[in-house]
Design a protein around this motif. Structure first.
Motif, PDB file in Angstrom:
ATOM      1  N   UNK A   3      15.402  10.270  -2.306  1.00  0.00           N
ATOM      2  CA  UNK A   3      14.125   9.620  -2.955  1.00  0.00           C
ATOM      3  C   UNK A   3      13.700   8.370  -1.995  1.00  0.00           C
ATOM      4  N   UNK A   4      12.657   8.190  -1.488  1.00  0.00           N
ATOM      5  CA  UNK A   4      12.286   6.945  -0.543  1.00  0.00           C
ATOM      6  C   UNK A   4      12.512   5.658  -1.533  1.00  0.00           C
ATOM      7  N   UNK A   5      11.616   5.641  -2.744  1.00  0.00           N
ATOM      8  CA  UNK A   5      11.885   4.643  -3.548  1.00  0.00           C
ATOM      9  C   UNK A   5      12.712   4.999  -4.816  1.00  0.00           C
ATOM     10  N   UNK A   6      13.526   4.150  -5.353  1.00  0.00           N
ATOM     11  CA  UNK A   6      14.516   4.356  -6.355  1.00  0.00           C
ATOM     12  C   UNK A   6      15.078   3.235  -6.932  1.00  0.00           C
ATOM     13  N   UNK A   7      15.827   3.257  -8.258  1.00  0.00           N
ATOM     14  CA  UNK A   7      16.270   2.177  -8.755  1.00  0.00           C
ATOM     15  C   UNK A   7      17.519   2.212  -9.146  1.00  0.00           C
ATOM     16  N   UNK A   8      18.266   1.124  -9.714  1.00  0.00           N
ATOM     17  CA  UNK A   8      19.663   1.389 -10.162  1.00  0.00           C
ATOM     18  C   UNK A   8      20.273   2.504 -10.937  1.00  0.00           C
ATOM     19  N   UNK A 186      14.104  -5.880  -3.594  1.00  0.00           N
ATOM     20  CA  UNK A 186      14.756  -4.801  -2.708  1.00  0.00           C
ATOM     21  C   UNK A 186      14.109  -3.504  -3.094  1.00  0.00           C
ATOM     22  N   UNK A 187      13.963  -3.167  -4.478  1.00  0.00           N
ATOM     23  CA  UNK A 187      13.335  -1.801  -4.796  1.00  0.00           C
ATOM     24  C   UNK A 187      12.071  -1.652  -4.117  1.00  0.00           C
ATOM     25  N   UNK A 188      11.281  -2.539  -3.787  1.00  0.00           N
ATOM     26  CA  UNK A 188       9.781  -2.442  -3.204  1.00  0.00           C
ATOM     27  C   UNK A 188      10.033  -2.093  -1.655  1.00  0.00           C
ATOM     28  N   UNK A 189      11.096  -2.147  -1.164  1.00  0.00           N
ATOM     29  CA  UNK A 189      11.276  -1.669   0.214  1.00  0.00           C
ATOM     30  C   UNK A 189      11.799  -0.168   0.434  1.00  0.00           C
TER      31      UNK A 189
END
Ligand SMILES: [Fe+2]
Length: 380
Positions: A3-8, A186-189
């Motif tokens: 995924x390009x955008x992801x989270x912890x 960070x997550x928004x990059x």
């Protein structure tokens, strides 16, 4: 990571551990003299010889060492003339005591007490002693490693870090750019930008004192820069645990240079000695690519539009979009002596100031004054 955008929740300690389990094989690195605890060791003389006989092979090997390789290397004897180091160290001591007396120069990134920090040591040394500056930055190996990682047009900054007896270890982290941002930012990059960011900065440390293990030289986790999602991982307790179990430390001698990929997990170590002051000049070198083509005077733009903007009632998405176009949205570069971070690790941006003014319904005169003050304290 697909995924390009992801989270912890998408982090994988197994993937991280697999990458960090790689070992550095001396035969892959023809110009290195040695491998110590997976770190590549280069000798000053070998690098200078290769620079004249096979410059492209040399630059390629150094670049690969910091990307496809373990992500960290040492240049032994980078400053063979210890007088150059000592003359700069004496200036550091003058600056540290002058700033201690005036109560500036606090280290916002470490606990107070056993730590000394000089922001913008490059400029402060130039102002005090031109020859000390010239001798220090005339080092051809410095230009070589910078160019190997960043190509031409790079910009050097220097931040001295002194850890006195009893000084405590840092938490493991990654460095500038994204290492200075909270997870929410960070997550928004997009992931490709997170990966790219490591190519925009080189992190180095010149040893200004000998650094035996007990004095706490930087703890390093070779190969950890290769974990692509790592900018969201270094605050995670599982990753911190892994770091504590697997990080290595190498003793350095005065005049050695340590260089690493800013995405490498690392942390300053505990200074367990009673009498040994550990001093490093941290070099942070930036690519020419982090710059826009045009210089925009955002102060002018903001002062012009604020009186009109405060009278408008825009939907949030529209307000966000216009704020993003109207002012600087990034905290850096700044003057960390006079513009310390208010919360977190990054100082306030023009966009955040504009948002604050709109929320609190400041008069234009108050906004203009705050903008001028903000601008002034960010100058070097
Ligand atoms: Fe760091």
């Amino acid at each position: 990571m697909s995924q390009i955008f992801f989270d912890e929740s998408q982090l994988s300690l197994d993937d991280f551990a697999t990458l960090c389990a790689q070992s550095t094989d001396k035969k892959d690195w023809p110009l290195a003299s040695d491998v110590a605890l997976n770190v590549l060791i280069y000798q000053r003389r070998d690098l200078l010889t290769a620079a004249s006989s096979q410059p492209q092979a040399l630059l390629s090997e150094l670049h690969r060492a910091l990307s496809a390789g373990p992500g960290v290397l040492v240049i032994k004897g980078m400053y063979p003339d210890k007088q150059i180091i000592d003359r700069n160290s004496a200036l550091f001591e003058q600056i540290l005591s002058a700033e201690a007396a005036s109560n500036s120069g606090a280290d916002h990134f470490a606990a107070a007490g056993n730590n000394g920090r000089i922001w913008n040591a490059l400029q402060k040394v130039a102002v005090r002693d031109a020859d000390a500056f010239i001798d220090y930055y005339a080092n051809p190996l410095l230009a070589l490693i910078c160019e190997a990682w960043l190509g031409p047009g790079y910009q050097i900054t220097a931040q001295v870090n002194q850890v006195r007896p009893g000084g405590k270890a840092q938490q493991p982290h990654r460095d500038y750019h994204l290492g200075f941002q909270q997870n929410e930012v960070v997550k928004r990059f997009p992931l490709p930008l997170q990966i790219l960011s490591q190519y925009l900065t080189l992190q180095g440390a010149i040893a200004h004192s000998d650094m035996p293990i007990e004095s706490g030289p930087t703890q390093l986790l070779p190969w950890s820069h290769q974990y692509q999602a790592g900018y969201l991982a270094w605050r995670d307790p599982q990753f911190i645990d892994y770091f504590r179990q697997h990080a290595i430390q190498l003793p350095l001698e005065k005049g050695d240079g340590l260089f690493f990929n800013p995405a490498l997990f690392h942390a300053a170590g505990n200074n367990l000695t009673h009498d040994h002051i550990r001093t490093a000049n941290l070099l942070q070198v930036s690519s020419s690519f982090g710059k826009a083509m045009e210089k925009v005077n955002y102060i002018t733009v903001l002062k012009q539009i604020y009186p009109a903007l405060r009278l408008r009632t825009l939907p949030e998405a529209e307000l966000n979009a216009v704020i993003a176009a109207a002012g600087e949205g990034y905290s850096f570069p700044t003057n960390l002596d006079t513009d310390p971070p208010s919360s977190g690790l990054a100082p306030m941006t023009q966009q955040q100031l504009l948002r604050l003014a709109l929320t609190e319904k400041w008069q234009p005169e108050a906004f203009n004054a705050a903008l001028d003050e903000h601008q002034l304290k960010r100058q070097a």
